[in-house]
Design an enzyme around this catalytic site. Structure first.
Site, PDB file in Angstrom:
ATOM      1  N   HIS A 107     -11.485  -2.451   3.748  1.00 57.60           N
ATOM      2  CA  HIS A 107     -11.486  -2.443   2.285  1.00 57.60           C
ATOM      3  C   HIS A 107     -12.305  -3.567   1.675  1.00 57.60           C
ATOM      4  O   HIS A 107     -12.775  -3.457   0.540  1.00 57.60           O
ATOM      5  CB  HIS A 107     -10.058  -2.406   1.735  1.00 57.60           C
ATOM      6  CG  HIS A 107      -9.622  -0.995   1.537  1.00 57.60           C
ATOM      7  ND1 HIS A 107      -9.930  -0.279   0.402  1.00 57.60           N
ATOM      8  CD2 HIS A 107      -9.002  -0.137   2.370  1.00 57.60           C
ATOM      9  CE1 HIS A 107      -9.485   0.969   0.534  1.00 57.60           C
ATOM     10  NE2 HIS A 107      -8.915   1.088   1.719  1.00 57.60           N
ATOM     11  N   HIS A 143      -4.693   6.370  -5.351  1.00 57.48           N
ATOM     12  CA  HIS A 143      -5.893   6.966  -4.733  1.00 57.48           C
ATOM     13  C   HIS A 143      -6.383   8.170  -5.530  1.00 57.48           C
ATOM     14  O   HIS A 143      -5.680   8.681  -6.391  1.00 57.48           O
ATOM     15  CB  HIS A 143      -5.590   7.402  -3.298  1.00 57.48           C
ATOM     16  CG  HIS A 143      -5.279   6.243  -2.423  1.00 57.48           C
ATOM     17  ND1 HIS A 143      -4.005   5.827  -2.178  1.00 57.48           N
ATOM     18  CD2 HIS A 143      -6.100   5.381  -1.776  1.00 57.48           C
ATOM     19  CE1 HIS A 143      -4.024   4.763  -1.404  1.00 57.48           C
ATOM     20  NE2 HIS A 143      -5.293   4.459  -1.149  1.00 57.48           N
ATOM     21  N   HIS A 147       0.835  -1.198   0.000  1.00 61.74           N
ATOM     22  CA  HIS A 147       0.000   0.000   0.000  1.00 61.74           C
ATOM     23  C   HIS A 147       0.870   1.249   0.000  1.00 61.74           C
ATOM     24  O   HIS A 147       0.676   2.168  -0.782  1.00 61.74           O
ATOM     25  CB  HIS A 147      -0.936  -0.011   1.210  1.00 61.74           C
ATOM     26  CG  HIS A 147      -2.061   0.954   1.105  1.00 61.74           C
ATOM     27  ND1 HIS A 147      -2.081   2.140   1.795  1.00 61.74           N
ATOM     28  CD2 HIS A 147      -3.194   0.944   0.355  1.00 61.74           C
ATOM     29  CE1 HIS A 147      -3.197   2.800   1.496  1.00 61.74           C
ATOM     30  NE2 HIS A 147      -3.885   2.093   0.622  1.00 61.74           N
ATOM     31  N   HIS A 187     -10.984   5.618   7.747  1.00 61.75           N
ATOM     32  CA  HIS A 187      -9.542   5.579   8.009  1.00 61.75           C
ATOM     33  C   HIS A 187      -9.178   6.538   9.146  1.00 61.75           C
ATOM     34  O   HIS A 187      -8.473   6.182  10.082  1.00 61.75           O
ATOM     35  CB  HIS A 187      -8.764   6.025   6.763  1.00 61.75           C
ATOM     36  CG  HIS A 187      -8.449   4.922   5.812  1.00 61.75           C
ATOM     37  ND1 HIS A 187      -7.356   4.111   5.968  1.00 61.75           N
ATOM     38  CD2 HIS A 187      -9.063   4.501   4.678  1.00 61.75           C
ATOM     39  CE1 HIS A 187      -7.312   3.235   4.971  1.00 61.75           C
ATOM     40  NE2 HIS A 187      -8.350   3.443   4.173  1.00 61.75           N
ATOM     41  N   HIS A 204     -15.168   6.003   2.871  1.00 63.48           N
ATOM     42  CA  HIS A 204     -13.850   5.361   2.924  1.00 63.48           C
ATOM     43  C   HIS A 204     -12.815   6.137   3.744  1.00 63.48           C
ATOM     44  O   HIS A 204     -12.224   5.611   4.679  1.00 63.48           O
ATOM     45  CB  HIS A 204     -13.323   5.102   1.496  1.00 63.48           C
ATOM     46  CG  HIS A 204     -11.852   4.871   1.452  1.00 63.48           C
ATOM     47  ND1 HIS A 204     -10.946   5.847   1.081  1.00 63.48           N
ATOM     48  CD2 HIS A 204     -11.102   3.789   1.822  1.00 63.48           C
ATOM     49  CE1 HIS A 204      -9.718   5.370   1.198  1.00 63.48           C
ATOM     50  NE2 HIS A 204      -9.785   4.121   1.634  1.00 63.48           N
ATOM     51  N   PHE A 234      -1.628   6.903   4.564  1.00 61.34           N
ATOM     52  CA  PHE A 234      -1.377   5.962   3.464  1.00 61.34           C
ATOM     53  C   PHE A 234      -0.242   4.986   3.770  1.00 61.34           C
ATOM     54  O   PHE A 234      -0.368   3.787   3.571  1.00 61.34           O
ATOM     55  CB  PHE A 234      -0.973   6.703   2.179  1.00 61.34           C
ATOM     56  CG  PHE A 234      -2.110   7.347   1.446  1.00 61.34           C
ATOM     57  CD1 PHE A 234      -3.383   6.795   1.453  1.00 61.34           C
ATOM     58  CD2 PHE A 234      -1.898   8.511   0.701  1.00 61.34           C
ATOM     59  CE1 PHE A 234      -4.421   7.390   0.749  1.00 61.34           C
ATOM     60  CE2 PHE A 234      -2.936   9.101  -0.002  1.00 61.34           C
ATOM     61  CZ  PHE A 234      -4.195   8.551   0.020  1.00 61.34           C
ATOM     62  N   HIS A 247      -7.391  -1.729  -5.156  1.00 58.52           N
ATOM     63  CA  HIS A 247      -7.652  -2.350  -3.862  1.00 58.52           C
ATOM     64  C   HIS A 247      -8.302  -3.722  -4.003  1.00 58.52           C
ATOM     65  O   HIS A 247      -8.081  -4.602  -3.181  1.00 58.52           O
ATOM     66  CB  HIS A 247      -8.483  -1.422  -2.971  1.00 58.52           C
ATOM     67  CG  HIS A 247      -7.729  -0.207  -2.513  1.00 58.52           C
ATOM     68  ND1 HIS A 247      -7.665   0.950  -3.251  1.00 58.52           N
ATOM     69  CD2 HIS A 247      -6.963   0.024  -1.413  1.00 58.52           C
ATOM     70  CE1 HIS A 247      -6.899   1.839  -2.614  1.00 58.52           C
ATOM     71  NE2 HIS A 247      -6.469   1.306  -1.495  1.00 58.52           N
TER      72      HIS A 247
HETATM   73 CU1  C2O Z   1      -5.564   2.649  -0.206  1.00 54.78          CU
HETATM   74 CU2  C2O Z   1      -8.260   2.908   2.191  1.00 54.78          CU
HETATM   75  O1  C2O Z   1      -6.750   3.283   1.146  1.00 54.78           O
END
Ligand code: C2O
Length: 348
Positions: A279, A115, A92, A249, A245, A266, A124
């Site tokens: 995810h 992203h 990632h 995070h 989303h 990230f 993802h």
């Molecule tokens: Cu690649 Cu939820 O981020």
């Protein structure tokens, strides 16, 4: 031109990479995968048992135990094994923090950042596809499906309890300690709201409706803007990528840490086991969105379809994959447990 899979032997040599002003997070150069002398082409799984990804809050004790065991084994692999837990987290970081340039597409002066564009969903999806297969192979269970954090239904709106047990491999100490038990805020902007849990639930369902229905009427609004080789991406992330989303995070990330580690940044997000369940649910949204029919269709632009990435598989082989091969989860051998979708009825 589509963005071509990075040449991992050049990982971290991006002259543009380096600390961003005001940032103190490691850059992608610290997240490079082990190199490989050969790249294999992806083949669809054949003669395999179908995997059903279950809702994380509905897991049986037995399933929790095997999930935890798989993560534990992943953490115990040698550091330089590409299937190792930290190596997987690095994937990632590398694809998000400037480790790779677009040199394979002929544009070494451009970075790869998956992203805030139409690459968000397919990248993802592929990432989890291999992650799930690695976990399954470590416990010899070809039916293993990666649980999804079902934050779009009232009973699933808290962090599943077993993630909070310090004796578990699923545990991560770097989470917001005030958020371990309460209802998630799918619109979290860094400040805790003082509404009741019941209002938070209602609010979340309204956010789901807005982002999955009202704000996602066509492929561009759902997937996000174009991103081709050699040009800056256009117009940013899709509805669900932006919210819930990203708020999820930030809501889990630990405010005691400098950069909201782990989930809130990230480079470190993949170090929290919860990332993959988060995810898994984001990926489920792609499936649900398409099931609504009408204009809810995948992008047909060739540059999107032909974008490629590389990942290590459960046999430590480096595999090149294309966006066009990940559009149907059935072909990839998995689907999601059917559960209620209460926000569909939450039209404001
Ligand atoms: Cu690649 Cu939820 O981020």
């Amino acid at each position: 031109t589509p963005i071509a899979a990075p040449d991992i032997s050049k990982c971290g040599t991006n002259p543009l990479s380096g600390f961003r002003p005001g940032e103190s997070t490691p850059t992608g150069g610290d997240c490079c995968p082990p190199d490989s002398t050969q790249i294999m082409d992806f083949k669809f799984p054949k003669n395999e048992t179908f995997r059903v990804r279950p809702a994380a809050h509905l897991l049986s004790p037995k399933y929790i135990a095997k999930f935890n065991e798989a993560i534990k084994r992943m953490k115990e692999l040698p550091e330089d094994d590409p299937r190792n837990f930290l190596q997987q987290a690095h994937i990632h970081c590398a694809y998000c923090n400037g480790a790779y340039t677009q040199s394979s597409s002929g544009f070494p002066e451009f970075e790869i950042q998956i992203h805030n564009s139409w690459l968000f969903y397919p990248f993802h999806r592929w990432y989890l596809y291999f992650y799930e297969r690695i976990l399954g192979s470590l416990i010899d269970d070809p039916t293993f499906g990666l649980p999804f954090w079902n934050w779009d239904t009232p009973a699933g709106m808290t962090i599943p309890k077993y993630f909070n047990d310090p004796k578990f491999a699923l545990f991560d100490p770097k989470r917001n300690q005030g958020h371990l038990k309460g209802v998630v805020d799918l619109g979290y902007d860094g400040k805790d709201s003082d509404t009741t849990e019941l209002d938070k639930v209602k609010n979340n369902l309204a956010i789901m409706y807005r982002q999955m229905v009202t704000n996602a009427t066509d492929p561009t609004s759902f997937f996000g803007g174009e991103y081709r080789a050699g040009i800056e991406p256009i117009s940013g992330g899709g509805s669900v990528e932006q919210s819930p989303h990203t708020p999820v995070h930030r809501w889990v990330g630990d405010p005691r840490e400098l950069n909201g580690e782990n989930l809130g940044n990230f480079y470190s997000a993949g170090r929290d086991t919860l990332f993959y369940c988060h995810h898994s649910n984001v990926d489920r949204m792609w499936s649900l969105w398409k099931m609504m029919g009408g204009k809810h269709k995948d992008i047909t632009d060739e540059d999107w379809l032909n974008t490629s990435f590389v990942f290590y598989d459960e046999n430590k082989n480096l595999v090149r994959v294309y966006v066009k091969d990940c559009l149907y989860t059935n072909q990839l051998g998995y689907d999601y447990q059917r559960v209620d979708v209460p926000w569909l009825k939450s039209k404001p």
